[in-house]
Design an enzyme around this catalytic site. Structure first.
Site, PDB file in Angstrom:
ATOM      1  N   GLY A 131       2.857  -2.579   7.962  1.00  0.00           N
ATOM      2  CA  GLY A 131       3.203  -3.052   9.666  1.00  0.00           C
ATOM      3  C   GLY A 131       4.304  -3.084  10.049  1.00  0.00           C
ATOM      4  O   GLY A 131       4.842  -3.484   9.278  1.00  0.00           O
ATOM      5  N   GLU A 159      -6.699  -6.038   3.975  1.00  0.00           N
ATOM      6  CA  GLU A 159      -6.219  -7.333   2.886  1.00  0.00           C
ATOM      7  C   GLU A 159      -7.547  -7.001   2.167  1.00  0.00           C
ATOM      8  O   GLU A 159      -7.792  -8.147   1.617  1.00  0.00           O
ATOM      9  CB  GLU A 159      -6.844  -7.975   3.772  1.00  0.00           C
ATOM     10  CG  GLU A 159      -5.577  -9.806   2.848  1.00  0.00           C
ATOM     11  CD  GLU A 159      -3.773  -9.822   3.323  1.00  0.00           C
ATOM     12  OE1 GLU A 159      -3.411  -8.498   3.593  1.00  0.00           O
ATOM     13  OE2 GLU A 159      -3.664  -9.113   1.970  1.00  0.00           O
ATOM     14  N   THR A 175       0.530  -1.281   0.110  1.00  0.00           N
ATOM     15  CA  THR A 175      -0.071  -0.131  -0.420  1.00  0.00           C
ATOM     16  C   THR A 175       1.007   1.308   0.063  1.00  0.00           C
ATOM     17  O   THR A 175       1.760   1.136   0.722  1.00  0.00           O
ATOM     18  CB  THR A 175      -0.710   0.104   1.366  1.00  0.00           C
ATOM     19  OG1 THR A 175      -1.361  -1.361   1.481  1.00  0.00           O
ATOM     20  CG2 THR A 175      -1.976   0.957   1.258  1.00  0.00           C
TER      21      THR A 175
HETATM   22  C1  LIG Z   1      -3.208 -10.604  11.237  1.00  0.00           C
HETATM   23  C2  LIG Z   1      -3.779 -10.023   9.261  1.00  0.00           C
HETATM   24  C3  LIG Z   1      -2.635  -8.597   9.253  1.00  0.00           C
HETATM   25  C4  LIG Z   1      -3.208  -8.212   7.694  1.00  0.00           C
HETATM   26  C5  LIG Z   1      -2.446  -6.198   8.316  1.00  0.00           C
HETATM   27  C6  LIG Z   1      -2.878  -6.011   6.689  1.00  0.00           C
HETATM   28  C7  LIG Z   1      -2.150  -6.185   5.497  1.00  0.00           C
HETATM   29  C8  LIG Z   1      -2.376  -4.944   3.854  1.00  0.00           C
HETATM   30  O1  LIG Z   1      -3.414  -4.849   4.230  1.00  0.00           O
HETATM   31  S1  LIG Z   1      -1.306  -5.669   3.111  1.00  0.00           S
HETATM   32  C9  LIG Z   1      -1.999  -5.188   1.443  1.00  0.00           C
HETATM   33  C10 LIG Z   1      -3.407  -5.930   1.028  1.00  0.00           C
HETATM   34  N1  LIG Z   1      -3.793  -5.195  -0.248  1.00  0.00           N
HETATM   35  C11 LIG Z   1      -5.158  -5.538  -0.765  1.00  0.00           C
HETATM   36  O2  LIG Z   1      -5.801  -6.802  -0.565  1.00  0.00           O
HETATM   37  C12 LIG Z   1      -5.317  -4.994  -1.720  1.00  0.00           C
HETATM   38  C13 LIG Z   1      -6.527  -5.246  -2.376  1.00  0.00           C
HETATM   39  N2  LIG Z   1      -7.028  -4.646  -4.342  1.00  0.00           N
HETATM   40  C14 LIG Z   1      -6.895  -5.908  -4.964  1.00  0.00           C
HETATM   41  O3  LIG Z   1      -6.632  -7.243  -4.332  1.00  0.00           O
HETATM   42  C15 LIG Z   1      -6.882  -6.913  -6.436  1.00  0.00           C
HETATM   43  O4  LIG Z   1      -6.084  -4.471  -6.969  1.00  0.00           O
HETATM   44  C16 LIG Z   1      -7.828  -5.896  -6.680  1.00  0.00           C
HETATM   45  C17 LIG Z   1      -8.915  -7.315  -6.510  1.00  0.00           C
HETATM   46  C18 LIG Z   1      -9.320  -5.036  -5.637  1.00  0.00           C
HETATM   47  C19 LIG Z   1      -8.814  -5.564  -8.435  1.00  0.00           C
HETATM   48  O5  LIG Z   1      -7.255  -6.118  -9.110  1.00  0.00           O
HETATM   49  P1  LIG Z   1      -6.678  -5.897 -10.396  1.00  0.00           P
HETATM   50  O6  LIG Z   1      -5.542  -5.777 -10.939  1.00  0.00           O
HETATM   51  O7  LIG Z   1      -7.650  -4.589 -10.542  1.00  0.00           O
HETATM   52  O8  LIG Z   1      -7.659  -7.179 -10.562  1.00  0.00           O
HETATM   53  P2  LIG Z   1      -9.012  -7.502 -11.754  1.00  0.00           P
HETATM   54  O9  LIG Z   1      -8.746  -6.832 -12.623  1.00  0.00           O
HETATM   55  O10 LIG Z   1     -10.025  -6.404 -10.503  1.00  0.00           O
HETATM   56  O11 LIG Z   1      -9.171  -8.515 -11.986  1.00  0.00           O
HETATM   57  C20 LIG Z   1      -8.244  -9.611 -13.219  1.00  0.00           C
HETATM   58  C21 LIG Z   1      -8.368 -10.905 -12.356  1.00  0.00           C
HETATM   59  O12 LIG Z   1      -7.480 -11.470 -11.686  1.00  0.00           O
HETATM   60  C22 LIG Z   1      -8.010 -11.943 -10.889  1.00  0.00           C
HETATM   61  N3  LIG Z   1      -7.616 -11.398  -9.499  1.00  0.00           N
HETATM   62  C23 LIG Z   1      -7.514 -10.526  -8.407  1.00  0.00           C
HETATM   63  N4  LIG Z   1      -7.019 -11.088  -7.352  1.00  0.00           N
HETATM   64  C24 LIG Z   1      -6.933 -12.075  -7.908  1.00  0.00           C
HETATM   65  C25 LIG Z   1      -6.586 -12.809  -6.419  1.00  0.00           C
HETATM   66  N5  LIG Z   1      -6.064 -12.736  -5.075  1.00  0.00           N
HETATM   67  N6  LIG Z   1      -5.632 -13.866  -6.717  1.00  0.00           N
HETATM   68  C26 LIG Z   1      -6.212 -14.498  -7.837  1.00  0.00           C
HETATM   69  N7  LIG Z   1      -6.995 -13.938  -8.206  1.00  0.00           N
HETATM   70  C27 LIG Z   1      -7.191 -12.170  -8.132  1.00  0.00           C
HETATM   71  C28 LIG Z   1      -9.558 -11.775 -10.662  1.00  0.00           C
HETATM   72  O13 LIG Z   1     -10.468 -12.592 -10.824  1.00  0.00           O
HETATM   73  C29 LIG Z   1      -9.315 -11.369 -12.545  1.00  0.00           C
HETATM   74  O14 LIG Z   1     -10.072 -12.350 -13.558  1.00  0.00           O
HETATM   75  P3  LIG Z   1     -10.428 -13.009 -14.562  1.00  0.00           P
HETATM   76  O15 LIG Z   1     -10.053 -11.908 -15.047  1.00  0.00           O
HETATM   77  O16 LIG Z   1     -10.203 -14.144 -14.386  1.00  0.00           O
HETATM   78  O17 LIG Z   1     -11.808 -12.306 -13.496  1.00  0.00           O
HETATM   79  C1  LIG Z   2      -4.290  -1.777   9.992  1.00  0.00           C
HETATM   80  C2  LIG Z   2      -4.265  -1.205   8.812  1.00  0.00           C
HETATM   81  C3  LIG Z   2      -2.906  -2.557   8.864  1.00  0.00           C
HETATM   82  C4  LIG Z   2      -2.460  -2.283   7.580  1.00  0.00           C
HETATM   83  N1  LIG Z   2      -1.362  -3.193   7.095  1.00  0.00           N
HETATM   84  C5  LIG Z   2      -0.774  -3.025   5.869  1.00  0.00           C
HETATM   85  C6  LIG Z   2       0.576  -3.652   5.321  1.00  0.00           C
HETATM   86  O1  LIG Z   2       0.824  -4.509   6.421  1.00  0.00           O
HETATM   87  N2  LIG Z   2       0.798  -4.012   4.266  1.00  0.00           N
HETATM   88  C7  LIG Z   2       0.326  -3.403   3.297  1.00  0.00           C
HETATM   89  O2  LIG Z   2       0.513  -2.942   2.315  1.00  0.00           O
HETATM   90  N3  LIG Z   2      -0.976  -2.739   3.464  1.00  0.00           N
HETATM   91  C8  LIG Z   2      -1.350  -2.340   5.307  1.00  0.00           C
HETATM   92  N4  LIG Z   2      -2.592  -1.883   4.450  1.00  0.00           N
HETATM   93  C9  LIG Z   2      -3.403  -1.212   4.118  1.00  0.00           C
HETATM   94  C10 LIG Z   2      -4.135  -2.055   3.769  1.00  0.00           C
HETATM   95  O3  LIG Z   2      -4.249  -2.605   2.561  1.00  0.00           O
HETATM   96  C11 LIG Z   2      -5.683  -1.241   2.558  1.00  0.00           C
HETATM   97  O4  LIG Z   2      -5.985  -0.364   3.627  1.00  0.00           O
HETATM   98  C12 LIG Z   2      -6.641  -1.312   2.107  1.00  0.00           C
HETATM   99  O5  LIG Z   2      -6.236  -2.492   0.856  1.00  0.00           O
HETATM  100  C13 LIG Z   2      -7.382  -0.454   0.966  1.00  0.00           C
HETATM  101  O6  LIG Z   2      -6.770   0.115   0.192  1.00  0.00           O
HETATM  102  P1  LIG Z   2      -6.983   1.953   0.840  1.00  0.00           P
HETATM  103  O7  LIG Z   2      -6.673   2.320   2.179  1.00  0.00           O
HETATM  104  O8  LIG Z   2      -6.399   3.201  -0.263  1.00  0.00           O
HETATM  105  O9  LIG Z   2      -8.871   2.457   0.706  1.00  0.00           O
HETATM  106  P2  LIG Z   2      -9.274   3.057  -0.612  1.00  0.00           P
HETATM  107  O10 LIG Z   2      -9.433   1.902  -2.081  1.00  0.00           O
HETATM  108  O11 LIG Z   2      -8.940   4.221  -1.053  1.00  0.00           O
HETATM  109  O12 LIG Z   2     -10.758   2.989  -0.047  1.00  0.00           O
HETATM  110  C14 LIG Z   2     -12.027   4.099   0.400  1.00  0.00           C
HETATM  111  C15 LIG Z   2     -13.045   3.601  -0.682  1.00  0.00           C
HETATM  112  O13 LIG Z   2     -13.417   3.604  -1.819  1.00  0.00           O
HETATM  113  C16 LIG Z   2     -13.943   2.436  -2.228  1.00  0.00           C
HETATM  114  N5  LIG Z   2     -13.426   1.414  -3.496  1.00  0.00           N
HETATM  115  C17 LIG Z   2     -11.777   1.486  -3.855  1.00  0.00           C
HETATM  116  N6  LIG Z   2     -11.792   1.029  -5.222  1.00  0.00           N
HETATM  117  C18 LIG Z   2     -13.286   0.844  -5.321  1.00  0.00           C
HETATM  118  C19 LIG Z   2     -13.448  -0.007  -6.510  1.00  0.00           C
HETATM  119  N7  LIG Z   2     -13.335  -0.811  -7.488  1.00  0.00           N
HETATM  120  N8  LIG Z   2     -15.246  -0.038  -6.174  1.00  0.00           N
HETATM  121  C20 LIG Z   2     -15.428   0.775  -5.353  1.00  0.00           C
HETATM  122  N9  LIG Z   2     -15.241   1.088  -4.253  1.00  0.00           N
HETATM  123  C21 LIG Z   2     -13.986   1.368  -5.138  1.00  0.00           C
HETATM  124  C22 LIG Z   2     -13.776   1.033  -0.828  1.00  0.00           C
HETATM  125  O14 LIG Z   2     -15.014   0.192  -1.123  1.00  0.00           O
HETATM  126  C23 LIG Z   2     -13.645   2.503   0.170  1.00  0.00           C
HETATM  127  O15 LIG Z   2     -15.045   2.617   0.448  1.00  0.00           O
HETATM  128  C24 LIG Z   2      -3.553  -1.883   6.366  1.00  0.00           C
HETATM  129  C25 LIG Z   2      -4.284  -0.985   6.438  1.00  0.00           C
HETATM  130  C26 LIG Z   2      -4.978  -1.389   8.304  1.00  0.00           C
HETATM  131  C27 LIG Z   2      -6.446  -0.148   8.222  1.00  0.00           C
END
Ligand SMILES: CCCCCCCC(=O)SCCNC(=O)CCNC(=O)[C@H](O)C(C)(C)COP(=O)(O)OP(=O)(O)OC[C@H]1O[C@@H](n2cnc3c(N)ncnc32)[C@H](O)[C@@H]1OP(=O)(O)O
Ligand SMILES: Cc1cc2nc3c(=O)[nH]c(=O)nc-3n(C[C@H](O)[C@H](O)[C@H](O)COP(=O)(O)OP(=O)(O)OC[C@H]3O[C@@H](n4cnc5c(N)ncnc54)[C@H](O)[C@@H]3O)c2cc1C
Length: 647
Positions: free
Chosen positions: A191, A413, A152
């Site tokens: 984190g 996530e 992120t």
């Molecule tokens: C205890 C735990 C502590 C953890 C602390 C928190 C840690 C974090 O937050 S780490 C950061 C986490 N961040 C995220 O999860 C980011 C979320 N965003 C996403 O996953 C992607 O941007 C997403 C899915 C929204 C869209 O991605 P994008 O590249 O635009 O994909 P999109 O065009 O929608 O789809 C492309 C293809 O990939 C597939 N795909 C997307 N994500 C995934 C995945 N994770 N696995 C498998 N396939 C996937 C889609 O299904 C699609 O397949 P198809 O074309 O066959 O339908």
């Molecule tokens: C406690 C905590 C720990 C974290 N730890 C980590 C970490 O260790 N590593 C890391 O990489 N990240 C980490 N993150 C970040 C986290 O993964 C992101 O905050 C999360 O993926 C959401 O993305 P964003 O913050 O950009 O929100 P945004 O995507 O900007 O979301 C804001 C609003 O926009 C809307 N939105 C965005 N895209 C779309 C769409 N395509 N369609 C419809 N609505 C949409 C969402 O629904 C939401 O309402 C952490 C976050 C938190 C809160």
């Protein structure tokens, strides 16, 4: 508080439970031996004087809280190493100690090493070549290095294809040059990134030979391993060629790019954490409902009958309707999480042999299950807090902090809405396959059967409820699919049609997920009941029925829209709900006792096993430094001069 006294109400509650809570404990742990092992492991950490809470950390500064958390995380790590040496610490135990409830009890202010174990190591295992795993995993396991997962950025969290950090390959030096060129490209949120980690997996846009190949994972050293000083420069940082994790996409030394078998494999770590979140959400909900149930058995308030003494608030049916569905939801998410974990392990091993077929279904299920379990657990915990009145609002109750931990899951996530839309993407394809007579994957098979019949008449069974939930899901999927295609037929382009229909797409995903959870919960209980005592089997069946009935009753609008249910059937469902609340009432305390959560993990004067709520509350508030002296100096400094000036 007299030592070892048991609150009389709880004593009575425990006498009236129809089954032995220990039997439920053994069931949830996977057997008596596993329970004993878990209890020993918990004792090993919770009895360590260095880890027990001297004063509540509520009264520490932000900086002190961090330092306190690092100190304790290091003690925990050393103790885990001791367990490892005895062959008692596998990955699951690690998770339990470093990430789960035990971990959050010991490390109330967060675990600076959490991301190291939950994301840094799993990413190297999932995205690194064998050689890279050999190079990094043992160093990471032995905490010779501390990692985080930096994906992120200030400007992007969800849309990872929009990440701005770049990794440009320089064939002359066989290095990657990493750069975060704009303010919005600065890595934000990871984190441990601020002060703890000295390495990170950095997700960046890969450039080689002038071509952008999309996001890939790179290992970057952040701080010197000896001095912990930040490495020089945070622009155009050079890392060696083999610091790009190359299990999937590769860059050869001459700079040529070898595509991954599937671009989706880069997303693998995110599936893993989503699978973990389902179980974690369930366990936090279980803790909250244990606190609220025990408190509700001890708290007396108001009257049901004027002539009778104030009743336990657990005897108010509205209180039962707040708490018992949370008991049932715990089991529903627990069994759905177990099912998803199995599927994750199977699909991950298939991926190892290049078999990608089931990845889309796993992704779709992991997305909606993470979203629904995080949202439902957060809502359930807040319901438990509200059910405890004023005392539930106190931070020492543990309910506000538990809510804070779980509501974060709704965001991280993969933000919930975004993940539900990912599942909707899968469901739209499934519905089209259904219309075209194409084969359907197991989790959407019901679309076929629902299309052929409009539903049977009401009968008082969970299978009828499952069929109704599937009918609702299919109806919402069909409606969204039809509305989106109508827009396209009217000339709206597909992306806008998707966006304009997204409210219904999200709702269709949620309905699909709820139908999946009810069915998985029911199938799990059906498998378990023959192997437990008749009394426990009955209690588990009642909880499963309660989850099903309550979930359906929360969807009456859709039930009326998508099935031939009558108002008489709805009356029957309401009566069934009330019967189940009454049936569960005598077992409520026994069920939460069956969770066998150590008082130190409950960490709440409202939820301790002995039920001495008022004594414990009083002892808790006495710990506040503010209560150390009868008059706080602010009186003499500020109030008294003010009062004087009025005279
Ligand atoms: C205890 C735990 C502590 C953890 C602390 C928190 C840690 C974090 O937050 S780490 C950061 C986490 N961040 C995220 O999860 C980011 C979320 N965003 C996403 O996953 C992607 O941007 C997403 C899915 C929204 C869209 O991605 P994008 O590249 O635009 O994909 P999109 O065009 O929608 O789809 C492309 C293809 O990939 C597939 N795909 C997307 N994500 C995934 C995945 N994770 N696995 C498998 N396939 C996937 C889609 O299904 C699609 O397949 P198809 O074309 O066959 O339908
Ligand atoms: C406690 C905590 C720990 C974290 N730890 C980590 C970490 O260790 N590593 C890391 O990489 N990240 C980490 N993150 C970040 C986290 O993964 C992101 O905050 C999360 O993926 C959401 O993305 P964003 O913050 O950009 O929100 P945004 O995507 O900007 O979301 C804001 C609003 O926009 C809307 N939105 C965005 N895209 C779309 C769409 N395509 N369609 C419809 N609505 C949409 C969402 O629904 C939401 O309402 C952490 C976050 C938190 C809160």
């Amino acid at each position: 508080m007299p030592a070892n006294t048991m609150n009389e109400d709880l004593k009575r509650e425990r006498q009236r439970c129809s089954f032995d809570p220990k039997e439920l404990t053994y069931l949830l742990d996977g057997g008596e031996e596993k329970t004993e092992e878990r209890r020993q492991r918990e004792k090993f950490f919770l009895d360590d004087p260095e880890l027990s809470e001297t004063a509540p950390s509520d009264y520490l500064s932000h900086k002190e809280k961090y330092e306190h958390a690092v100190k304790k995380a290091c003690i925990v790590f050393k103790k885990v190493q001791q367990l490892q040496a005895q062959g008692k610490a596998g990955m699951q135990n690690f998770r339990e100690v470093l990430g789960g409830q035990l971990g959050s009890a010991i490390l109330r202010d967060g675990n600076p090493l959490g991301l190291h174990y939950v994301m840094f190591i799993p990413t190297i295992m999932g995205q690194g070549t064998i050689e890279q795993q050999a190079e990094w995993i043992s160093k990471a396991w032995n905490l010779e290095i501390i990692g985080t997962y930096a994906q992120t950025e200030l400007g992007h969290g969800t849309f990872i294809r929009g990440l701005e950090t770049t990794a440009t390959y320089d064939p002359a030096t066989e290095e990657f040059v990493l750069n975060s060129p704009t303010l919005t490209s600065y890595k934000w949120w990871p984190g441990g990134l601020g002060h703890t980690a000295n390495y990170a997996v950095v997700v960046a846009q890969l450039y080689s030979q002038g071509i952008c190949h999309g996001i890939h994972p790179f290992i970057v050293q952040l701080r010197d391993e000896e001095t912990h000083l930040p490495m020089p420069g945070f622009e155009n940082v050079r890392i060696p060629w083999n610091y790009m994790l190359m299990k999937n996409g590769k860059v050869l030394k001459d700079g040529s790019y070898v595509k991954s078998p599937s671009s989706k494999l880069t997303y693998g770590t995110m599936i893993f954490v989503r699978v973990v979140i389902v179980q974690d959400a369930a366990n936090y909900l279980r803790k909250a409902v244990t606190i609220a149930t025990r408190y509700s058995a001890v708290r007396h308030q108001s009257h049901i009958k004027e002539s009778a003494p104030e009743p336990q608030i657990l005897d108010f049916v509205t209180q039962q309707h707040k708490l018992f569905p949370q008991l049932a939801t715990y089991f529903a998410l627990h069994y759905s999480g177990a099912w998803l974990w199995d599927m994750y392990n199977n699909v991950t091993s298939e991926l190892e042999s290049g078999e990608l077929d089931r990845l889309p279904e796993l992704h779709a299920l992991a997305c909606c299950l993470k979203a629904v379990s995080a949202a439902d657990a957060a809502q359930g915990i807040e319901t438990c807090r509200l059910a405890c009145g004023g005392h539930g609002y106190m931070s020492c109750s543990s309910l506000p902090i538990t809510y804070g931990l779980v509501t974060a899951m709704v965001t991280y996530e993969g933000e919930n809405t975004v993940l539900l839309l990912q599942t909707a993407r899968y469901l739209m394809k499934a519905w089209q396959n259904c219309l075209d007579g194409q084969p359907l994957t197991p989790s959407v098979q019901y679309l076929n059967s629902v299309r052929r019949s409009f539903g049977g008449v009401y009968h008082k069974s969970v299978p009828w409820i499952i069929a109704s939930m599937q009918r609702i899901a299919a109806g919402k999927i069909e409606t969204a699919h039809r509305h989106m295609n109508d827009k396209i037929k009217r000339g709206v382009n597909s992306e806008d049609a998707w966006n304009e229909t997204s409210i219904e797409l999200v709702a269709a995903s949620e309905a699909h997920c709820k139908a999946f959870i009810v069915e998985t919960y029911y199938n799990s209980v059906q498998q378990i009941v023959p192997s437990v005592s008749q009394q426990l089997g009955k209690a588990l069946t009642e909880l499963c029925e309660l989850y099903a009935v309550n979930t359906l009753l929360k969807n009456i609008g859709d039930l009326l829209r998508y099935s031939n249910v009558t108002t008489g059937d709805l009356e029957n469902l309401q009566r069934w709900l009330e019967e189940l609340l009454a049936a569960i009432r005598p077992n409520a305390v026994g069920i939460v006792d069956g969770f066998d959560i150590n008082d130190a993990i409950i960490a709440s004067p409202l939820g301790a096993y002995d039920g001495n709520v008022y004594e414990r509350l009083f002892a808790e508030v006495s710990k506040s430094p503010l209560n150390a002296k009868p008059v706080n100096e602010s009186f003499h400094k500020y109030l008294k001069p003010l009062l004087k000036s009025k005279m």
